[in-house]
Design an enzyme around this catalytic site. Structure first.
Site, mmCIF file in Angstrom:
data_model
loop_
_atom_site.group_PDB
_atom_site.id
_atom_site.type_symbol
_atom_site.label_atom_id
_atom_site.label_comp_id
_atom_site.label_asym_id
_atom_site.label_seq_id
_atom_site.Cartn_x
_atom_site.Cartn_y
_atom_site.Cartn_z
ATOM 1 N N ASN A 194 0.844 -1.182 0.000
ATOM 2 C CA ASN A 194 0.000 0.000 0.000
ATOM 3 C C ASN A 194 0.888 1.244 0.000
ATOM 4 O OD1 ASN A 194 0.776 0.582 2.713
ATOM 5 N ND2 ASN A 194 -0.941 -0.591 3.532
ATOM 6 N N GLU A 197 3.408 1.473 2.930
ATOM 7 C CA GLU A 197 4.413 0.405 2.873
ATOM 8 C C GLU A 197 5.452 0.677 1.798
ATOM 9 O OE1 GLU A 197 1.495 -3.228 4.412
ATOM 10 O OE2 GLU A 197 1.682 -2.775 2.277
ATOM 11 N N ASP A 262 -6.055 -7.608 1.877
ATOM 12 C CA ASP A 262 -6.276 -9.054 1.761
ATOM 13 C C ASP A 262 -7.219 -9.360 0.601
ATOM 14 O OD1 ASP A 262 -4.784 -9.278 4.097
ATOM 15 O OD2 ASP A 262 -6.547 -9.439 5.394
#
Length: 308
Positions: A194, A197, A262
């Site tokens: 993301n 990150e 996820d």
């Protein structure tokens, strides 16, 4: 968007599973003991979290799904396994007596407002992780895509070897990354960081052109086929050798982003395992993420919802 037959998708999920536990209650006063709200407990809800949520999403999309992970030898680990089995996931858990299953306990007040989160976690033993690597190698022939879901809890200590084994077996490898050092993901086909990150790994960028330069440099360094940056309300950006593809987020009222990553990687793996092209898989993952963020907590997006 045209429906995809996902029945031939066979996905192996490996990574850090956890139990997402929610305590709901009502808040009407502040404690006289400390300046904190007093929550009158009303009900509890438990859901599969981490890599278990990834597997749940794969199964909901129609993929034949197997999950390989390590839990504690406890009721929480058993609960995760039971929930996944009810969803049709083949569960292969190693129970490590020396640890407790990772759990995230969230205390939720009125209007779905999160007041507190408490994490319980310990790292699994080397012996159990070595046994999991052997199981991973034996599970590869029965899948056509592998998801390595890294939550930094220690369950993917052998990830570099897993990637090498999967590539040697001709399997597509997708990684949900964690931490600042991505060198351990070298050789994967695709990673899905993301915004925050990726910034931790390549540094802050000053423009879209600077972002593309940094992302493409990282992709080449890691010998990746692609890097998919998830950007929340800004959608997603796919970086490949052929260039950059940006997909705008679908317009939804954002309720809770928990577990959206996820859903993205599960949708990507399922669609790629079903045989569709990467660009179409990204567009479907973007749609799935838009559906997920309209719900509170971790949740699985079904095939009917995605193509409805």
């Amino acid at each position: 968007m045209k429906s995809v037959d996902t029945r031939k998708a066979r996905v192996l999920v490996v990574g850090d599973v956890m139990l997402d536990r929610y305590w709901y209650g009502d808040v009407s006063r502040i404690s006289p003991e400390a300046p904190v709200p007093v929550v009158l407990f009303r009900e509890e809800e438990v859901k599969p979290g981490g890599a278990a949520n990834v597997a749940s999403n794969c199964a909901a999309l129609g993929a034949k799904t197997r999950i390989l992970s390590v839990t504690g030898d406890d009721a929480d680990g058993a609960a995760i396994g039971n929930m996944l089995r009810r969803e049709g996931v083949q569960v292969s858990f190693h129970a490590d007596k020396s640890i407790r299953t990772t759990q995230k306990l969230r205390v939720i007040g009125g209007h779905q407002h999160q007041l507190l989160r408490i994490d319980f976690e310990t790292r699994p033993s080397h012996q159990v992780l070595a046994a999991k690597l052997a199981d991973f190698k034996s599970a590869l022939p029965s899948c056509n895509a592998v998801i390595l879901s890294d939550y930094g809890k220690g369950g993917l200590e052998h990830i570099a070897r897993m990637i090498a084994h999967a590539r040697a077996a001709g399997k597509r490898v997708l990684v949900g990354p964690k931490g600042e050092d991505y060198s351990r993901y070298r050789g994967a086909h695709l990673i899905t960081p993301n915004y925050d990150e990726l910034r931790q790994t390549v540094g802050a960028w000053k423009s879209e052109a600077d972002l593309a330069r940094r992302a493409q440099k990282l992709r080449r360094q890691l010998a990746l086929e692609a890097l998919l940056l998830t950007r929340g309300e800004e959608g997603m950006t796919l970086f490949r050798e052929e260039g950059v593809l940006h997909v705008k987020a679908e317009k939804h009222e954002v309720y809770d982003v928990t577990g959206a990553g996820d859903t993205v990687i599960a949708t990507l793996a399922t669609m790629l395992a079903a045989g569709i092209a990467l660009e179409q898989a990204v567009r479907l993952a973007n749609r799935a993420a838009g559906i997920k963020v309209t719900r509170f907590g971790t949740a699985a997006v079904t095939r009917a919802e995605l193509f409805g």
